[in-house]
Design an enzyme around this catalytic site. Sequence first.
Site, short mmCIF file in Angstrom:
data_model
loop_
_atom_site.label_atom_id
_atom_site.label_comp_id
_atom_site.label_asym_id
_atom_site.label_seq_id
_atom_site.Cartn_x
_atom_site.Cartn_y
_atom_site.Cartn_z
N SER A 88 0.87 -1.19 0.00
CA SER A 88 0.00 0.00 0.00
C SER A 88 0.90 1.23 0.00
O SER A 88 1.50 1.56 1.03
CB SER A 88 -0.90 0.00 1.23
OG SER A 88 -1.78 -1.09 1.21
N LYS A 163 -7.14 1.71 -2.64
CA LYS A 163 -6.68 1.29 -1.32
C LYS A 163 -6.65 2.46 -0.35
O LYS A 163 -7.01 2.32 0.82
CB LYS A 163 -5.30 0.64 -1.42
CG LYS A 163 -4.73 0.20 -0.06
CD LYS A 163 -5.65 -0.81 0.65
CE LYS A 163 -5.18 -1.12 2.06
NZ LYS A 163 -3.95 -1.94 2.10
N LYS A 231 0.52 5.43 8.30
CA LYS A 231 1.21 5.70 7.03
C LYS A 231 0.22 5.86 5.89
O LYS A 231 0.33 6.77 5.06
CB LYS A 231 2.20 4.58 6.75
CG LYS A 231 2.93 4.67 5.42
CD LYS A 231 2.28 3.87 4.30
CE LYS A 231 2.26 2.39 4.59
NZ LYS A 231 1.65 1.62 3.47
#
Length: 282
Positions: A88, A163, A231
Site C-alpha cells: 500500500s 486502497k 502511514k
Amino acid sequence: MRIGFIGLGVMGRPMADNLIAAGHELSVYRGRTDLAAHVCASAKEVAERSEVVILMVPDTPDVEAALFAPGGAAEGLRAESLVIDMSSISPTATIGFAQLIDKLGCDYLDAPVSGGELGARDGTLTIMVGGRPEVFERARPIFDVLGKNVTLIGGPGAGQTAKVANQIIVGLTIEAVAEGLLFAERAGADPAVVRRALMGGFASSRILEVHGERMVNEAFEPGFRLRLHRKDLGLAAQAAAELDLALPNTAATQQLMNAAIADGDGELDHSALYRTLRREHS
C-alpha cells in the site's frame, strides 16, 4: 508459475504459503528458512528466477528500493516479466514505477489488498488492481489464490487510489466504533453486550464485528499494525493536498494515530485506537 516474493511480513508470509500450496514455485528474498521456497541473496536474483515478482513491503521507499536500488529486482527482470506490487503506497509514485518497468519491456500491476492477516491466511483478500486489462488477466490465476474479491479499478495507480479510499473508510470506522464502545462503557453499560446488540442493527459492520471484539477483549495482537495504517492516512493527506481536497475526519483520525504511536502502540493492531481514546479520558 515461477513467482518471486519480496516481503514476508504479517501479510506476506501467509500469502506466500498459499501460493506454494497452490503449486507455484517460489523464490524469496530474506525469507525464513522454514518456508518451502528458494531463498535468494538479492532482489535481483529473485527476479532472475521468476516470471512474476510480487512485492508486499511496508511503504513507498521500500518498493522503490526493492525494484530500483543496486541489486534490485529491476536488474534481474527479463522481457515480459510481470511485477505485481501488492503493498500500500503512493498512487503518484506508483504511476512512475509502472512507467519505469514498462520501459524495460515488462508489465506492472499495482494490486494492494484489504482483509488483514486473517484474509491473507484464508485467501479471502480484497484485491484492488491498477493496470492494463490484458495484464490483469495474465495475473488472474495468482489473484484467485490470494483473494475472493478481485477488481480491476483502472489504469496504473488506480489500485493504490482505491486502497487509500479503503483505508480512509476503515480508519474512520475503527475510530467510530472505539468512540461508541467507550461511550457505552463510561455511561455504565457493558460494551461487550452493547456490541452484540449493535451487530443486529444498522450500525453492524465487519469492523464492529472483528475490531469491536478486539476492543472489548483488549486483544490487540496485530492483524494490521497501527503505524502502517497511520502511514496510509498520510498517503491520503498527501493525495488530498494534490487534489485541493479537504478530508477533515481523516486528518483527525491520523492525529489520534499519532497520539497512539507516541504512547508506544504503533506495533499493535489498529483497533488499539480504543486504548488511545480511553487514555485521553482517564
